[in-house]
Scaffold this motif. Structure first.
Motif, mmCIF file in Angstrom:
data_model
loop_
_atom_site.group_PDB
_atom_site.id
_atom_site.type_symbol
_atom_site.label_atom_id
_atom_site.label_comp_id
_atom_site.label_asym_id
_atom_site.label_seq_id
_atom_site.Cartn_x
_atom_site.Cartn_y
_atom_site.Cartn_z
ATOM 1 N N SER A 1 7.101 4.128 15.241
ATOM 2 C CA SER A 1 5.802 4.252 15.910
ATOM 3 C C SER A 1 4.665 3.883 14.965
ATOM 4 C CB SER A 1 5.609 5.674 16.446
ATOM 5 O OG SER A 1 5.602 6.620 15.398
ATOM 6 N N GLU A 2 4.770 4.259 13.692
ATOM 7 C CA GLU A 2 3.738 3.887 12.730
ATOM 8 C C GLU A 2 3.712 2.378 12.518
ATOM 9 O OE1 GLU A 2 3.467 7.833 9.860
ATOM 10 O OE2 GLU A 2 5.140 6.426 9.602
ATOM 11 N N SER B 1 0.834 -1.197 0.000
ATOM 12 C CA SER B 1 0.000 0.000 0.000
ATOM 13 C C SER B 1 0.868 1.245 0.000
ATOM 14 C CB SER B 1 -0.902 0.012 1.240
ATOM 15 O OG SER B 1 -1.574 1.249 1.394
ATOM 16 N N LEU B 2 0.294 2.340 -0.457
ATOM 17 C CA LEU B 2 0.931 3.636 -0.274
ATOM 18 C C LEU B 2 0.979 3.952 1.213
ATOM 19 C CD1 LEU B 2 -0.852 5.570 -3.163
ATOM 20 C CD2 LEU B 2 1.512 4.736 -3.144
ATOM 21 N N SER B 3 2.030 4.636 1.639
ATOM 22 C CA SER B 3 2.203 4.915 3.065
ATOM 23 C C SER B 3 1.463 6.159 3.526
ATOM 24 C CB SER B 3 3.697 5.051 3.393
ATOM 25 O OG SER B 3 4.317 6.000 2.552
ATOM 26 N N ASP B 4 0.950 6.953 2.585
ATOM 27 C CA ASP B 4 0.155 8.120 2.952
ATOM 28 C C ASP B 4 -1.028 7.696 3.819
ATOM 29 O OD1 ASP B 4 -0.618 11.083 2.327
ATOM 30 O OD2 ASP B 4 -2.437 9.902 1.935
ATOM 31 N N THR B 5 -1.288 8.430 4.886
ATOM 32 C CA THR B 5 -2.311 8.043 5.851
ATOM 33 C C THR B 5 -3.679 7.855 5.216
ATOM 34 O OG1 THR B 5 -1.109 9.238 7.576
ATOM 35 C CG2 THR B 5 -3.402 8.653 8.033
ATOM 36 N N ASP B 6 -4.035 8.700 4.266
ATOM 37 C CA ASP B 6 -5.352 8.614 3.645
ATOM 38 C C ASP B 6 -5.552 7.304 2.893
ATOM 39 O OD1 ASP B 6 -5.950 11.096 4.626
ATOM 40 O OD2 ASP B 6 -5.534 12.172 2.752
ATOM 41 N N LYS B 7 -4.472 6.729 2.360
ATOM 42 C CA LYS B 7 -4.554 5.447 1.664
ATOM 43 C C LYS B 7 -4.265 4.289 2.615
ATOM 44 C CE LYS B 7 -5.194 7.308 -2.420
ATOM 45 N NZ LYS B 7 -6.464 7.172 -3.164
ATOM 46 N N LEU C 1 -5.362 -0.846 5.459
ATOM 47 C CA LEU C 1 -5.086 -1.690 6.619
ATOM 48 C C LEU C 1 -6.367 -2.209 7.257
ATOM 49 C CD1 LEU C 1 -2.144 0.278 8.244
ATOM 50 C CD2 LEU C 1 -2.073 -2.098 7.466
ATOM 51 N N LYS C 2 -7.399 -1.380 7.297
ATOM 52 C CA LYS C 2 -8.680 -1.807 7.865
ATOM 53 C C LYS C 2 -9.242 -2.981 7.065
ATOM 54 C CE LYS C 2 -12.609 -1.637 10.195
ATOM 55 N NZ LYS C 2 -13.439 -2.567 9.407
ATOM 56 N N LEU C 3 -9.210 -2.863 5.732
ATOM 57 C CA LEU C 3 -9.717 -3.937 4.888
ATOM 58 C C LEU C 3 -8.855 -5.188 5.015
ATOM 59 C CD1 LEU C 3 -11.724 -4.912 2.789
ATOM 60 C CD2 LEU C 3 -10.335 -3.795 1.015
ATOM 61 N N PHE C 4 -7.540 -5.017 5.032
ATOM 62 C CA PHE C 4 -6.632 -6.153 5.180
ATOM 63 C C PHE C 4 -6.874 -6.873 6.508
ATOM 64 C CE2 PHE C 4 -2.551 -7.919 6.648
ATOM 65 C CZ PHE C 4 -2.243 -8.768 5.596
ATOM 66 N N ALA C 5 -7.010 -6.128 7.595
ATOM 67 C CA ALA C 5 -7.235 -6.737 8.912
ATOM 68 C C ALA C 5 -8.539 -7.521 8.931
ATOM 69 C CB ALA C 5 -7.237 -5.655 9.988
ATOM 70 N N ASP C 6 -9.571 -7.004 8.274
ATOM 71 C CA ASP C 6 -10.837 -7.727 8.208
ATOM 72 C C ASP C 6 -10.707 -9.017 7.401
ATOM 73 O OD1 ASP C 6 -12.131 -5.822 9.729
ATOM 74 O OD2 ASP C 6 -13.035 -4.786 8.014
#
Length: 491
Positions: A255-256, A148-154, A159-164
């Motif tokens: 931290s990220e 994924s792109l590392s920009d927070t908006d992407k 990450l939410k979709l991947f975790a699900d």
């Protein structure tokens, strides 16, 4: 990804196979250069390496454990505004127990559905964010990866979709039927593939009742009866956070990375790491032939090899590189193809796994020359064990290894694969550097001793598949064989 037995197709690729096994990305350097608009040029000769090993990127690997027990390995890489995330679970077919195929089927169902999204919506979700999801299951392990792109908006929605997908799949019934039918159709296709038939039989002969014996995809008898409830139970047990290794590489701060690891770990079922399989018993040597109508005969010649933490790994890798782990110039390729034209390619490989994986030589040859070719390959192995490599062979192999080593961490994709393997096999964080140093210090006698410790030309398990035809004598070795090898292997 099992631990595939993959022949090297480029001169400089064998070390990548050794370093990352099934996890290496052979074309990383060329792809990176091409994407930057730079001309690429492959290595043409070992002599191009010179006497000084090329410099390579040293990795600062950070590691910790999440609150739920997942191992985390992280490398910061700010060259590109993106990151790679790879989850590795001890959830391969060695954990199938009495349900062959359940590990692969569970993994294949991960991205078929989550709450509120079917497989199409999941695919569109990743694509719309410029993200990429991939997964796979093999004998030792199962994996799920996100780029994924590392920009927070992407990054945040990806990450939410991947975790699900990884932590909360819904296992929709229609998708289960579809994937089962696809696998059952593939089993029918395999009946027409002598290499697959021979490979399946080889693992049965090598491993007997051990979990490595059955194919990762299961079989036509086991697959139809697997239920959604069984898949959910396997997921809960094998995709638990304590059974996971989280590898992260990319444009992120510590931290990220910690936040990402915590998010993914927290989305997984709670549970401990699963025990690895027991070591397999020594198999009975012998030859098994599968009658198959074809022009060529497929051959697998094998023994049990080593597990991933064996101290002889470096010496065996070097010894195998000289025997048949590379392309042209190896003992096997020189004698079997170059001097006699008996095969398109002949390769050997150690495949270290959680417990003893196979050592294997594989090739195809003309059916009427099968018996003689098999004996020739056995004689080459026997002679190699008796004499060991020459100093010139060892020197060339070391130079080749030193020249290809920088490719092993030339891209984020190759690095994240290595981190996943490092955590999964519980290797030291410095194992790659240690491996190179150990390999470069090897002597002829050390390589010979290691090969003889683990291999015996009189204890081979051999499986062949092809027609029963009258046999002809092998042609004499020559610099210009009268009959060239067939251009493309069958099947």
């Amino acid at each position: 990804m099992s631990e595939p037995i993959t022949p090297r197709r480029l001169l400089a690729g064998s070390t990548l196979l050794v370093l990352a096994g099934w996890l290496a990305t052979f074309s990383a350097q060329a792809a990176d250069a091409a994407s930057a608009g730079q001309p690429t040029r492959g290595l043409q000769s070992v002599s191009e390496l010179g006497s000084t090993a090329p410099s390579h990127r040293r990795l600062n690997i950070q590691n910790w454990t999440t609150a739920e027990g997942a191992k985390v390995l992280f490398v910061e890489a700010h060259e590109l505004p993106m990151f790679d995330l790879r989850l590795t679970f001890a959830a391969g077919s060695s954990q199938d127990q009495n349900h062959p195929g359940i590990a692969l089927l569970t993994n294949a169902m991960l991205n078929e559905g989550v709450a509120g999204k079917d497989v199409s919506a999941i695919a569109q979700g990743f694509e719309g964010l410029g993200a990429d999801f991939s997964n796979g299951a093999y004998r030792d392990m199962a994996v799920a990866s996100l780029r994924s792109l590392s920009d927070t908006d992407k990054r945040t929605p990806a990450l939410k979709l991947f975790a699900d997908v990884v932590g909360k799949p819904t296992f929709p019934a229609d998708a289960l039927v579809r994937i089962k039918n696809q696998l059952l159709a593939s089993f029918e296709f395999q009946k027409q593939n002598p290499a697959k038939l021979a490979s399946n039989e080889l693992f049965t002969r090598l491993y007997g009742s051990h979990p490595y014996a059955h194919p990762s995809e299961g079989d036509a008898k086991s697959l139809p009866g697997l239920s959604i409830e069984q898949l959910r139970a396997f997921h809960k047990r094998a995709y638990a956070a304590g059974n996971a290794v989280i590898a992260i590489v990319g444009d992120l701060s510590r931290s990220e990375a910690e936040q990402i690891a915590a998010q993914v770990s927290g989305a997984l079922p709670k549970g401990p790491a699963l025990a690895k399989p027991a070591q397999p018993a020594a198999p009975e040597a012998g030859v098994t032939h599968i009658d198959f109508p074809s022009k060529q005969t497929q051959m697998f010649i094998a023994q049990l090899g080593i597990d991933r933490k064996d101290p002889d790994f470096a010496a065996l890798s070097m010894g195998n590189q000289i025997l048949g782990g590379g392309a042209f110039g190896t003992r096997l390729m020189s004698e079997v193809r170059e001097k006699r034209g008996l095969t398109y390619g002949v390769y050997s490989a150690f495949t270290p796994m959680q417990v003893r994986g196979p050592f294997m030589i594989n090739l195809q040859t003309r059916a009427e020359l099968g018996d003689g070719t098999l004996k020739l390959v056995q004689d080459i192995l026997r002679d190699y064990l008796k004499t060991g490599p020459t100093q010139e062979e060892l020197d060339n192999a070391k130079r080749e290894q030193a020249g290809s080593f920088p490719l092993s961490n030339a891209s984020n994709a190759s690095i994240v694969a290595q981190l996943g393997a490092t955590g999964f096999y519980d290797m030291p964080l410095t194992w790659m550097e240690d491996f190179l140093q150990q390999s470069q210090a090897l002597t002829v006698e050390q390589v010979k001793t290691a090969m003889n410790k683990h291999l015996d030309a009189d204890k081979l398990v051999i499986v062949t598949a092809g027609p029963k035809v009258a046999q002809q004598p092998l042609p004499a070795p020559t610099d210009k064989p009268s009959e060239q090898p067939l251009g493309v292997p069958e099947h």
